[in-house]
Design a protein around this motif. Structure first.
Motif, short mmCIF file in Angstrom:
data_model
loop_
_atom_site.label_atom_id
_atom_site.label_comp_id
_atom_site.label_asym_id
_atom_site.label_seq_id
_atom_site.Cartn_x
_atom_site.Cartn_y
_atom_site.Cartn_z
N UNK A 52 -12.77 -26.44 -67.79
CA UNK A 52 -11.32 -26.23 -67.78
C UNK A 52 -11.01 -24.83 -67.24
N UNK A 53 -10.24 -24.79 -66.17
CA UNK A 53 -9.86 -23.51 -65.55
C UNK A 53 -8.53 -23.02 -66.10
N UNK A 54 -7.56 -23.94 -66.16
CA UNK A 54 -6.23 -23.62 -66.71
C UNK A 54 -5.97 -24.56 -67.87
N UNK A 55 -5.78 -24.00 -69.04
CA UNK A 55 -5.55 -24.81 -70.23
C UNK A 55 -4.24 -25.60 -70.10
N UNK A 56 -4.08 -26.64 -70.90
CA UNK A 56 -2.86 -27.47 -70.81
C UNK A 56 -1.58 -26.65 -70.85
N UNK A 57 -0.68 -26.94 -69.92
CA UNK A 57 0.61 -26.25 -69.84
C UNK A 57 1.69 -27.27 -69.51
#
Length: 467
Positions: A52-57
């Protein structure tokens, strides 16, 4: 490297995905999982290996929100030197459609995932919970495993036709429900108006005063003088005079039957069924409106259908304009299919086969794993062909002789029609038969309005004669 249907365990779709992965390289792929919703979408960015590079947004379901998503994707593409972006979107109602179109416009590689697919991935995680974050993980896993399709959303005449035919089917269902409600109100007001059982020559027989409950005369009586007391106050002479004045065409036998049934009616006094009479008139108004909408829709469907390549299938006896349009609309664009068996599988009318250890295969029921609306029209097409197509009727009778149930025989004929339609549309050919009574003009003339008959001949018959 060329691909075909058989060089991947997931067929053509799997072949295309595998080819894309090989050409791009897994280390060069940026994966974006999106859980679509009505007002606020949720996304997560990861590598092909699940990091995971960018966590859930969250981002809102507008152009502003999409710009936020684009910016986050662009930052990670530049930071990690990625070559391609794969976006996985679950088919949530119709909320996902604008996202798909926007992602295609940005040249992202889009994977459209069925909700059932992500549900299986959640099960594989051994977690019965369901949260937005778990959904994103399931979508990500589905992308990695090559699930989903990369097709763009349907558009053009076929897609419009699908919208119209499905809308018509909904209206027909509403029409049926309204008619059933009307029958209930009529039962309360004058039960015998719909007929009753009488003994004729020692046998019980259902006798109706009017042959068509939904005809002009029945509807007028239901609106204005349905209660037995109304019928009796008019009497035979009054009903005859009313019939002449309103052009109801009531036969003497019907008038006599109505009066006799009114005398023997078990219905309540008129003052006790005023609410039912009021609701009956409202339901009749609703029925008139729905029937008018259906007629308008059917004309719209015909005018659009005659402009498509699929209209050739109305040259088949037993396939009317609406039935043919619905079948063609559910088939969709056939250019991406190699054979009709793929369409049958998409309908879910393919038989389930079980075979193991060299034993003879066993055929069970149909799979029902496809599109329900496609499956419904396949059944209806088979039913129509069994009754109205001489050649198909013989095949239907042969299936019945082999012990097939009626529904099974209808499905078999529907599948046969899918194969025939696939060939006719693909090669743009008209129906061919050895039946000496078959006349193409008769088939087209009774199904289309005159202006559309001319269009049909100009498009399919005249060019063939010149060639």
């Amino acid at each position: 490297m060329a691909y075909n249907l058989f060089n991947h365990i997931q067929g053509k779709n799997g072949s295309r995905w595998a080819q894309f992965i090989k050409e791009t390289g897994t280390e060069n792929l940026l994966l974006v999982a999106i859980d679509a919703a009505k007002y606020t979408h949720k996304a997560m960015i990861a590598t092909f290996y699940g990091d995971i590079i960018v966590k859930p947004f969250e981002f809102d379901s507008s152009l502003t929100g999409f710009e936020i998503l684009k910016k986050k994707i662009q930052i990670e593409v530049e930071r990690m030197g990625m070559k391609a972006v794969v976006v996985g979107i679950e088919t949530t109602g119709h909320y996902y459609e604008d996202l798909v179109r926007s992602c295609f416009s940005e040249r992202y590689h889009v994977r459209i995932l069925n909700a059932a697919t992500t549900a299986r991935e959640r099960e594989a995680l051994l977690n019965w919970s369901k949260t937005d974050n778990l959904d994103l993980m399931a979508i990500l896993q589905s992308i990695i495993h090559g699930r989903g399709t990369s097709n763009e959303l349907p558009s053009g005449g076929v897609h419009t036709l699908q919208k119209l035919t499905r809308a018509r089917r909904e209206l027909v269902q509403e029409q049926t429900a309204t008619k059933n409600l009307i029958r209930v109100y009529v039962d309360h007001i004058f039960r015998e108006f719909q007929g009753k059982s009488v003994w004729t020559k020692g046998k019980r027989e259902h006798v109706q005063p009017l042959s068509d409950l939904w005809g002009k005369s029945s509807r007028y009586l239901m609106r204005h003088c349905l209660h037995p007391s109304d019928i009796l106050s008019l009497g035979k002479e009054g009903l005859r005079a009313l019939s002449i004045r309103k052009n109801l065409k009531l036969r003497d036998q019907s008038i006599e039957c109505l009066v006799n049934y009114a005398k023997q009616s078990i219905s309540q006094p008129k003052e006790f069924v005023e609410a039912e009479q009021f609701l009956l008139i409202q339901s009749l108004d609703r029925l008139d409106l729905v029937e008018k909408q259906i007629r308008l829709l059917e004309r719209k469907i015909e005018d659009l259908f005659v402009q498509t390549e699929g209209v050739v299938i109305i040259s088949v006896p037993g396939i009317g304009v609406v039935t043919g349009a619905e079948l063609y609309a559910e088939m969709g664009d056939i250019s991406d299919f190699d054979h009709a068996g793929q369409l049958i599988k998409m309908a879910g009318t393919n038989p389930i086969v079980k075979q193991s250890g060299g034993k003879r295969p066993s055929y069970y029921a149909i799979s029902k794993q496809g599109r329900r609306s496609f499956r419904n029209i396949t059944y209806q097409v088979g039913k129509s062909l069994a009754a109205n197509n001489p050649e198909m009727k013989q095949k239907y009778l042969a299936l019945k002789d082999r012990g097939k149930l009626t529904g099974q025989a209808y499905i078999a004929l529907g599948n046969r029609m899918i194969r025939l339609a696939f060939s006719m549309i693909k090669h743009q050919t008209l129906y061919r038969t050895d039946n000496p009574d078959y006349v193409l003009y008769d088939q087209i003339y009774k199904k289309l309005h005159i202006a559309n008959v001319k269009k049909f001949y100009e498009k399919f018959v005249v060019p063939a004669q010149i060639a």
